[in-house]
Motif scaffolding. Structure first.
Motif, PDB file in Angstrom:
ATOM      1  N   GLY A  90       0.748  -1.245   0.000  1.00  0.00           N
ATOM      2  CA  GLY A  90       0.000   0.000   0.000  1.00  0.00           C
ATOM      3  C   GLY A  90       0.773   1.287   0.000  1.00  0.00           C
ATOM      4  O   GLY A  90       0.177   2.363   0.104  1.00  0.00           O
ATOM      5  N   ALA A  91       2.097   1.237  -0.132  1.00  0.00           N
ATOM      6  CA  ALA A  91       2.881   2.473  -0.176  1.00  0.00           C
ATOM      7  C   ALA A  91       2.882   3.045  -1.588  1.00  0.00           C
ATOM      8  O   ALA A  91       2.686   2.318  -2.568  1.00  0.00           O
ATOM      9  CB  ALA A  91       4.312   2.217   0.287  1.00  0.00           C
ATOM     10  N   SER A  92       3.118   4.341  -1.715  1.00  0.00           N
ATOM     11  CA  SER A  92       3.217   4.966  -3.033  1.00  0.00           C
ATOM     12  C   SER A  92       4.613   4.735  -3.597  1.00  0.00           C
ATOM     13  O   SER A  92       5.608   4.951  -2.920  1.00  0.00           O
ATOM     14  CB  SER A  92       2.948   6.465  -2.930  1.00  0.00           C
ATOM     15  N   VAL A  93       4.693   4.296  -4.836  1.00  0.00           N
ATOM     16  CA  VAL A  93       5.994   4.032  -5.458  1.00  0.00           C
ATOM     17  C   VAL A  93       6.079   4.678  -6.838  1.00  0.00           C
ATOM     18  O   VAL A  93       6.991   4.383  -7.610  1.00  0.00           O
ATOM     19  CB  VAL A  93       6.256   2.513  -5.571  1.00  0.00           C
ATOM     20  N   GLU A  94       5.150   5.573  -7.150  1.00  0.00           N
ATOM     21  CA  GLU A  94       5.128   6.231  -8.454  1.00  0.00           C
ATOM     22  C   GLU A  94       5.684   7.650  -8.332  1.00  0.00           C
ATOM     23  O   GLU A  94       5.547   8.303  -7.293  1.00  0.00           O
ATOM     24  CB  GLU A  94       3.696   6.285  -9.001  1.00  0.00           C
ATOM     25  N   GLY A  95       6.286   8.110  -9.395  1.00  0.00           N
ATOM     26  CA  GLY A  95       6.731   9.499  -9.448  1.00  0.00           C
ATOM     27  C   GLY A  95       8.134   9.739  -8.946  1.00  0.00           C
ATOM     28  O   GLY A  95       8.583  10.884  -8.868  1.00  0.00           O
ATOM     29  N   PHE A  96       8.853   8.679  -8.599  1.00  0.00           N
ATOM     30  CA  PHE A  96      10.237   8.853  -8.169  1.00  0.00           C
ATOM     31  C   PHE A  96      11.021   7.579  -8.456  1.00  0.00           C
ATOM     32  O   PHE A  96      10.455   6.520  -8.720  1.00  0.00           O
ATOM     33  CB  PHE A  96      10.321   9.189  -6.679  1.00  0.00           C
ATOM     34  N   GLU A  97      12.318   7.706  -8.425  1.00  0.00           N
ATOM     35  CA  GLU A  97      13.211   6.561  -8.613  1.00  0.00           C
ATOM     36  C   GLU A  97      14.371   6.668  -7.633  1.00  0.00           C
ATOM     37  O   GLU A  97      14.704   7.759  -7.157  1.00  0.00           O
ATOM     38  CB  GLU A  97      13.739   6.522 -10.044  1.00  0.00           C
ATOM     39  N   LEU A 108      15.973   9.586  -3.364  1.00  0.00           N
ATOM     40  CA  LEU A 108      14.867   9.539  -4.312  1.00  0.00           C
ATOM     41  C   LEU A 108      14.930  10.744  -5.238  1.00  0.00           C
ATOM     42  O   LEU A 108      15.147  11.865  -4.785  1.00  0.00           O
ATOM     43  CB  LEU A 108      13.529   9.524  -3.575  1.00  0.00           C
ATOM     44  N   ARG A 109      14.714  10.507  -6.541  1.00  0.00           N
ATOM     45  CA  ARG A 109      14.661  11.589  -7.517  1.00  0.00           C
ATOM     46  C   ARG A 109      13.295  11.573  -8.186  1.00  0.00           C
ATOM     47  O   ARG A 109      12.834  10.546  -8.683  1.00  0.00           O
ATOM     48  CB  ARG A 109      15.760  11.424  -8.571  1.00  0.00           C
ATOM     49  N   ALA A 110      12.641  12.737  -8.169  1.00  0.00           N
ATOM     50  CA  ALA A 110      11.320  12.837  -8.777  1.00  0.00           C
ATOM     51  C   ALA A 110      11.421  12.649 -10.285  1.00  0.00           C
ATOM     52  O   ALA A 110      12.342  13.136 -10.934  1.00  0.00           O
ATOM     53  CB  ALA A 110      10.705  14.194  -8.462  1.00  0.00           C
ATOM     54  N   THR A 111      10.458  11.935 -10.844  1.00  0.00           N
ATOM     55  CA  THR A 111      10.437  11.687 -12.291  1.00  0.00           C
ATOM     56  C   THR A 111       9.303  12.440 -12.979  1.00  0.00           C
ATOM     57  O   THR A 111       9.062  12.255 -14.166  1.00  0.00           O
ATOM     58  CB  THR A 111      10.289  10.177 -12.556  1.00  0.00           C
ATOM     59  N   ARG A 112       8.609  13.289 -12.239  1.00  0.00           N
ATOM     60  CA  ARG A 112       7.529  14.100 -12.818  1.00  0.00           C
ATOM     61  C   ARG A 112       7.395  15.378 -12.005  1.00  0.00           C
ATOM     62  O   ARG A 112       7.975  15.514 -10.923  1.00  0.00           O
ATOM     63  CB  ARG A 112       6.210  13.329 -12.789  1.00  0.00           C
ATOM     64  N   ASP A 113       6.645  16.337 -12.533  1.00  0.00           N
ATOM     65  CA  ASP A 113       6.400  17.575 -11.805  1.00  0.00           C
ATOM     66  C   ASP A 113       5.558  17.292 -10.555  1.00  0.00           C
ATOM     67  O   ASP A 113       4.643  16.465 -10.592  1.00  0.00           O
ATOM     68  CB  ASP A 113       5.652  18.577 -12.679  1.00  0.00           C
ATOM     69  N   ILE A 114       5.885  17.987  -9.503  1.00  0.00           N
ATOM     70  CA  ILE A 114       5.156  17.847  -8.259  1.00  0.00           C
ATOM     71  C   ILE A 114       4.463  19.169  -7.978  1.00  0.00           C
ATOM     72  O   ILE A 114       5.110  20.206  -7.846  1.00  0.00           O
ATOM     73  CB  ILE A 114       6.097  17.489  -7.093  1.00  0.00           C
ATOM     74  N   LYS A 115       3.164  19.150  -7.897  1.00  0.00           N
ATOM     75  CA  LYS A 115       2.393  20.365  -7.695  1.00  0.00           C
ATOM     76  C   LYS A 115       2.416  20.796  -6.230  1.00  0.00           C
ATOM     77  O   LYS A 115       2.652  20.000  -5.334  1.00  0.00           O
ATOM     78  CB  LYS A 115       0.942  20.151  -8.144  1.00  0.00           C
ATOM     79  N   ALA A 116       2.161  22.071  -6.024  1.00  0.00           N
ATOM     80  CA  ALA A 116       2.103  22.607  -4.664  1.00  0.00           C
ATOM     81  C   ALA A 116       1.051  21.866  -3.850  1.00  0.00           C
ATOM     82  O   ALA A 116      -0.044  21.588  -4.333  1.00  0.00           O
ATOM     83  CB  ALA A 116       1.786  24.104  -4.701  1.00  0.00           C
ATOM     84  N   GLU A 117       1.406  21.530  -2.621  1.00  0.00           N
ATOM     85  CA  GLU A 117       0.515  20.849  -1.686  1.00  0.00           C
ATOM     86  C   GLU A 117       0.130  19.433  -2.116  1.00  0.00           C
ATOM     87  O   GLU A 117      -0.752  18.823  -1.531  1.00  0.00           O
ATOM     88  CB  GLU A 117      -0.780  21.660  -1.450  1.00  0.00           C
ATOM     89  N   ARG A 291       8.182  21.420  -7.870  1.00  0.00           N
ATOM     90  CA  ARG A 291       9.536  21.073  -8.302  1.00  0.00           C
ATOM     91  C   ARG A 291       9.436  20.213  -9.553  1.00  0.00           C
ATOM     92  O   ARG A 291       8.617  19.305  -9.633  1.00  0.00           O
ATOM     93  CB  ARG A 291      10.293  20.292  -7.216  1.00  0.00           C
ATOM     94  N   SER A 292      10.265  20.508 -10.503  1.00  0.00           N
ATOM     95  CA  SER A 292      10.266  19.733 -11.742  1.00  0.00           C
ATOM     96  C   SER A 292      11.495  18.846 -11.767  1.00  0.00           C
ATOM     97  O   SER A 292      12.626  19.340 -11.739  1.00  0.00           O
ATOM     98  CB  SER A 292      10.281  20.680 -12.951  1.00  0.00           C
ATOM     99  N   ASN A 293      11.279  17.544 -11.814  1.00  0.00           N
ATOM    100  CA  ASN A 293      12.376  16.575 -11.809  1.00  0.00           C
ATOM    101  C   ASN A 293      13.365  16.867 -10.679  1.00  0.00           C
ATOM    102  O   ASN A 293      14.571  16.849 -10.862  1.00  0.00           O
ATOM    103  CB  ASN A 293      13.099  16.579 -13.158  1.00  0.00           C
ATOM    104  N   ALA A 294      12.806  17.214  -9.533  1.00  0.00           N
ATOM    105  CA  ALA A 294      13.655  17.565  -8.398  1.00  0.00           C
ATOM    106  C   ALA A 294      14.398  16.341  -7.893  1.00  0.00           C
ATOM    107  O   ALA A 294      13.952  15.207  -8.056  1.00  0.00           O
ATOM    108  CB  ALA A 294      12.808  18.162  -7.282  1.00  0.00           C
ATOM    109  N   GLU A 295      15.547  16.568  -7.309  1.00  0.00           N
ATOM    110  CA  GLU A 295      16.331  15.485  -6.735  1.00  0.00           C
ATOM    111  C   GLU A 295      16.162  15.514  -5.222  1.00  0.00           C
ATOM    112  O   GLU A 295      16.545  16.468  -4.552  1.00  0.00           O
ATOM    113  CB  GLU A 295      17.806  15.640  -7.098  1.00  0.00           C
TER     114      GLU A 295
END
Length: 576
Positions: A90-97, A108-117, A291-295
């Motif tokens: 049940g953990a989230s594993v999408e949007g980062f690597e 963890l490095r984001a693989t997509r844009d992360i919106k505010a909040e 953050r866009s593709n934030a590390e």
């Protein structure tokens, strides 16, 4: 994919013995416990004690070489299993690597844009290793009988981690297999690397952490060998110092405080995936903001270059021989500040906090100024603005306090054996180990903070002297009036209190003044203003139990440092 080596076999080769009997190790650990339970050494004797304890620990490590539980392959080999396990539960594993950021370590490095909040990462409670899950595990019977495990959540969590690591069928195996095999906490420093920390503010905490960890291991080794409720623990056959050092370092660098399931209190927890997230400037960010593709990186080491949260702690106090002690104590008590406490000089401007500014103002007050804050008109407003730099007590008071701080920081700089320039040159011209580099950077960082404090104090001293010579009017805070229409500046809570202070009555404060000179309490450390060593409040209990031969366990808590350290290591308490 490598599999865990389940058989604890003694390696042959350099430094390894053919076999190690529990009795032989028990004799060594008993000697170690006795050494670690002795009274604190006198001034200048801390290094000697550290070397003696370290010598015994190294004897034990040599005897136990090859007995620790290990995993085949590299930790990154197990990352796919971790992600699969987290997803299935049940953990989230999408949007980062998961990525190796080289010097910073894995994160963890984001693989997509992360919106505010946006909620970016969530981990179900059942994946967490907590004190509660420890009580429901194989450790439960011993926990129920041992007052130290019940009192020390971090120690319980360390043993929980060790027991689960030794169990091939543990629910948390996919997470444990991805933990580092070693850390860069001071517990892993070589003797020469610890030597690089001598004269620093951090050295007392390093000594204390090492001593406490050694004492904990020695005592719990006896518990595991003799306590009836420890018979079923998977640590019975091989509980090594190396294992305990690893578990303690894992907990101290990764533990989080979370509410219990019923929300009634706070408990400690290890949180898979979360402990791989970003710790920026020593703080944890929960992925709010765009953050866009934030590390999102978890940094190695207990020191960040130019970290805005870096600080040097100094212990200051009003001497009881000060003829104005009673009055100063009352003013400080009204402001919520003890007469003796540990304060901090910060990397950023201003170098002093509201608490330290308030303390220094009271420390430098004349008798008339003290009376104004106790008996004068608008005394409550004066109390509440003590920590506000916009409202000086007097120009003379400002000159005195900044002169004192300038002199104090200058004296501290002289306690170091090397200069800032020498440290910078050494870092540049030598091929140092990661830990030696960390030690020298910490030493350098302390001196840079003290140097900034000297310059800042000197500038303030000159400014306020000019104001005094020019007869400039003092800025005054608006009166609050009987209705308290204005809320004055509230002094923030102290970073670290030396102890509770009971307020004196006004009559006692004014009438108890005696004709003696001012004084400053520097504490009991051998190095001026060194931080107090880690509290050893369980020493007496340990010694008593050891003497009686009881089977109960005992320990102190520890803190420290590698992936990620800034959350507070022994050294981190100085430069986080």
């Amino acid at each position: 994919m490598g599999k865990k080596s389940r058989v604890k076999t003694q390696k042959s080769g350099t430094g390894a013995t053919a076999s190690v009997s529990p009795k032989e190790t028990l004799n060594l650990t008993s000697e170690l416990l006795q050494r670690c339970s002795s009274p604190a050494p006198g001034p200048g004797k801390e290094w000697e004690e550290y070397v003696q304890i370290r010598s015994l620990v190294e004897k034990i490590r040599k005897k136990q070489k090859g007995l620790s539980v290990t995993f085949d392959g590299k930790r990154e080999d197990y990352f796919p299993d971790l992600m699969k396990w987290a997803s299935e539960n049940g953990a989230s594993v999408e949007g980062f690597e998961m990525v190796n950021f080289k010097e910073e370590g894995f994160g963890l490095r984001a693989t997509r844009d992360i919106k505010a909040e946006e909620l970016f990462l969530w981990v179900p409670r059942k994946l967490l290793m907590t004190v509660e899950s420890a009580k429901n595990s194989v450790l439960g019977p011993l926990y129920s009988q041992d007052r130290i495990l019940q009192a020390m959540g971090n120690i319980t969590l360390a043993f929980h981690l060790l027991c689960e690591r030794a169990d091939p069928n543990s629910f948390w195996q996919p997470y444990i297999q991805t933990l580092p095999s070693e850390y860069d906490t001071p517990l892993y420093f070589e003797e020469d690397e610890v030597r690089d920390l001598q004269s620093t503010q951090a050295i007392h905490d390093v000594f204390s952490q090492y001593k406490n960890t050694a004492r904990q291991y020695a005592y719990f080794y006896k518990v595991i060998q003799t306590h009836p409720h420890a018979n079923k623990l998977p640590l019975k056959d091989a509980f090594t110092y190396e294992d305990y050092r690893w578990a303690v370092s894992s907990v101290m660098t990764r533990q989080n405080q979370i509410p219990t399931e019923d929300g009634s209190r706070v408990t400690l927890a290890l949180i898979p995936l979360w402990d791989m997230c970003n710790h920026t400037n020593g703080l944890i960010y929960i992925f709010y903001g765009t953050r866009s593709n934030a590390e999102f990186v978890i940094h190695s080491g207990f020191f960040f270059d130019n970290n805005s949260h870096d600080r040097v702690k100094i212990k200051l106090g009003v001497s009881k021989s000060d003829r104005l002690y009673a009055m100063k104590a009352e003013v400080l008590a009204r402001a919520g500040i003890p007469t003796s406490s540990v304060f901090a000089l910060h990397f950023t401007e201003p170098p002093v906090s509201a608490q330290l500014l308030a303390f220094l103002r009271v420390f430098c007050m004349t008798e008339e100024e003290l009376k104004e804050h106790l008996l004068g008109d608008n005394a409550i407003d004066r109390i509440f603005t003590l920590g506000n730099s916009e409202y000086p007590v007097s120009w003379d008071n400002e000159v005195k306090l900044w002169t004192f701080l300038e002199d104090r920081a200058s004296l501290l700089l002289k306690t170091y054996k090397t200069t800032i320039e020498e440290d910078k040159a050494f870092l540049k011209n030598h091929n140092l180990s990661v830990r030696a580099t960390m030690a020298i950077k910490l030493r350098l960082g302390e001196k840079e903070i003290l140097e900034k404090a000297v310059k800042s104090a000197a500038a303030n001293r000159k400014f306020y002297r000019k104001q005094m010579e020019a007869g400039a009017p003092l800025p005054r805070c608006e009166e609050s009036g009987a209705g308290g229409a204005r809320l004055p500046l509230a002094l923030r809570s102290l970073e670290e209190e030396a102890g509770a202070h009971e307020a004196l009555t006004l009559a006692e404060a004014v009438g108890g003044a005696k004709a003696v000179e001012n004084g400053l309490v520097n504490g009991q450390n051998s190095i001026p203003n060194g931080t107090g060593a880690e509290k050893e409040n369980l020493n007496r209990e340990e010694s008593r139990r050891a003497a009686e031969g009881t089977k109960e366990s005992c320990a102190d808590g520890t803190e420290g440092a590698r992936e990620q350290q800034p959350r507070g290591g022994a050294v981190c308490t100085e430069l986080s």
